[in-house]
Motif scaffolding. Sequence first.
Motif, short mmCIF file in Angstrom:
data_model
loop_
_atom_site.label_atom_id
_atom_site.label_comp_id
_atom_site.label_asym_id
_atom_site.label_seq_id
_atom_site.Cartn_x
_atom_site.Cartn_y
_atom_site.Cartn_z
N GLY A 244 0.85 -1.19 0.00
CA GLY A 244 0.00 0.00 0.00
C GLY A 244 0.88 1.24 0.00
N ASN A 245 0.96 1.90 -1.13
CA ASN A 245 1.90 3.02 -1.28
C ASN A 245 1.50 4.23 -0.43
N ASP A 246 2.51 4.94 0.10
CA ASP A 246 2.22 6.25 0.71
C ASP A 246 2.82 7.38 -0.11
N ARG A 247 3.22 7.05 -1.33
CA ARG A 247 3.79 8.01 -2.28
C ARG A 247 3.70 7.37 -3.66
N VAL A 248 3.85 8.17 -4.69
CA VAL A 248 3.89 7.62 -6.04
C VAL A 248 5.20 6.86 -6.21
N GLU A 249 5.17 5.74 -6.92
CA GLU A 249 6.43 5.12 -7.33
C GLU A 249 6.31 4.73 -8.80
N TRP A 250 7.43 4.74 -9.47
CA TRP A 250 7.47 4.39 -10.89
C TRP A 250 8.06 3.00 -11.06
N PHE A 251 7.49 2.27 -12.04
CA PHE A 251 8.03 0.96 -12.42
C PHE A 251 8.52 1.04 -13.86
N ILE A 252 9.72 0.57 -14.10
CA ILE A 252 10.21 0.39 -15.47
C ILE A 252 10.54 -1.09 -15.63
N GLN A 253 9.81 -1.77 -16.51
CA GLN A 253 10.02 -3.20 -16.71
C GLN A 253 11.26 -3.38 -17.58
N LEU A 254 12.31 -3.94 -17.02
CA LEU A 254 13.57 -4.04 -17.75
C LEU A 254 13.66 -5.30 -18.60
N SER A 255 13.00 -6.37 -18.18
CA SER A 255 13.03 -7.60 -18.99
C SER A 255 11.77 -8.42 -18.72
N ASP A 256 11.42 -9.26 -19.66
CA ASP A 256 10.33 -10.24 -19.47
C ASP A 256 9.01 -9.56 -19.11
N GLU A 257 8.26 -10.13 -18.17
CA GLU A 257 6.88 -9.66 -17.98
C GLU A 257 6.42 -9.83 -16.53
N ILE A 258 5.75 -8.81 -16.02
CA ILE A 258 5.09 -8.92 -14.70
C ILE A 258 3.64 -8.48 -14.86
N THR A 259 2.73 -9.21 -14.22
CA THR A 259 1.33 -8.78 -14.15
C THR A 259 1.08 -8.23 -12.75
N TRP A 260 0.46 -7.07 -12.68
CA TRP A 260 0.17 -6.42 -11.39
C TRP A 260 -1.32 -6.39 -11.15
N ASP A 261 -1.74 -6.81 -9.95
CA ASP A 261 -3.09 -6.56 -9.48
C ASP A 261 -3.04 -5.27 -8.69
N VAL A 262 -3.82 -4.30 -9.10
CA VAL A 262 -3.84 -3.00 -8.42
C VAL A 262 -5.20 -2.82 -7.77
N LYS A 263 -5.20 -2.53 -6.47
CA LYS A 263 -6.45 -2.38 -5.72
C LYS A 263 -6.45 -1.06 -4.98
N ASP A 264 -7.62 -0.63 -4.54
CA ASP A 264 -7.71 0.57 -3.73
C ASP A 264 -6.94 0.35 -2.42
N GLY A 265 -6.14 1.34 -2.04
CA GLY A 265 -5.30 1.18 -0.85
C GLY A 265 -6.08 1.03 0.43
N ALA A 266 -7.20 1.77 0.56
CA ALA A 266 -7.96 1.77 1.81
C ALA A 266 -8.90 0.58 1.92
N THR A 267 -9.55 0.21 0.81
CA THR A 267 -10.61 -0.80 0.90
C THR A 267 -10.22 -2.16 0.33
N GLY A 268 -9.26 -2.17 -0.58
CA GLY A 268 -8.91 -3.42 -1.25
C GLY A 268 -9.75 -3.70 -2.48
N ARG A 269 -10.66 -2.75 -2.86
CA ARG A 269 -11.46 -2.98 -4.07
C ARG A 269 -10.57 -3.01 -5.31
N PRO A 270 -10.80 -3.96 -6.21
CA PRO A 270 -9.97 -4.04 -7.42
C PRO A 270 -10.04 -2.76 -8.24
N ARG A 271 -8.88 -2.32 -8.76
CA ARG A 271 -8.87 -1.12 -9.61
C ARG A 271 -8.37 -1.42 -11.01
N ALA A 272 -7.31 -2.22 -11.12
CA ALA A 272 -6.74 -2.46 -12.46
C ALA A 272 -5.89 -3.71 -12.43
#
Length: 326
Positions: A244-272
Amino acid sequence: MSTAATQAPAVGRDLGYKTYSIGGFRFERDEYFAHITYPGGRHLMPIDAFLRALMRDVAWGFFYGTVNFDEVLGTTNYYGEVELFLGAKNEAFVRARRDVTERFSSADFMKICKAILSDWTNEGFDPFAAPLETAAPFGDKRGSNDKALERERVSAHRMVGLAGDTEVRTNANGYPVNRMFEDVPQHQPVVEALPGFANEVAAFNLFGYLSRSDVTWNPSVCSVLRDSLFCPTSEEYILPIDHGNDRVEWFIQLSDEITWDVKDGATGRPRARVTMRAGDVAAMPADIRHRGYSTKRSMLLVWENGSSAIPELIRSGKAPVVPVKF
Ligand code: PHB
Ligand code: FE
């Protein structure tokens, strides 16, 4: 659940593990599970997932913001103090008023975290290793693995490879190329500095460096410019926490592939759900939580802003939760 029931030991037979308490929380383990007992209930987590998450809290000093061990249990860093919660970031728990939160000094709580991690980790289990590169953590108490738990976290003062700074990885210093990165070129750049600049100009092969990482899901600080921290990491299987982030962070995918589940920080509701392939760049907002999945071991650059002013600027609405608006 009655009070009497919550106070009974969660684990019957003596398996050799100690029980730990802090505030109203009690931690016990059995062959397969961590049991967390607290005023009002009991929570259960698979022991491998629990130890992998606890390892991150210990190694990262409670990290930035919230470390969700699962949808219920977690910690929030107040930088000097830390909150331990059950259900506080879970919409259903909060609605039913079953959530509990206690605040401790970070030093006090860290002592307990380290004691649990050391006592509950069996010989051969490495909570930082990919599942295919470690023994299992299950069963009765059997030895320990403090060497793996006490790995020094890479934290460059300026940059990996500079004189007096953290070293480039080689076979000779104990970092062979990982089985999934045998195709990664291992040459080092040639730097020809003018006399007097040898300590100011440097370069290293970051892909080669990451191909030799013996751990997964463990961003390490490889270059520092004021508050700008480049924290690359190699990833295999699942990020053991929902961060649960308390600031913005950037991701740069350098190789291969990652899938991210992104949810609301406070409730856990799915976002993306975000699939990142080599070369993709994403900004993770300051009000979300996320968990990544990587089948093939991959390389990710996590770019953090280490400024201690940011969490309060975000809480008070003075800083935005996203870095750009389209
Ligand atoms: C994150 O929470 O942003 C994070 C943590 C560990 C990683 C990668 C990303 O390995
Ligand atoms: Fe994160």
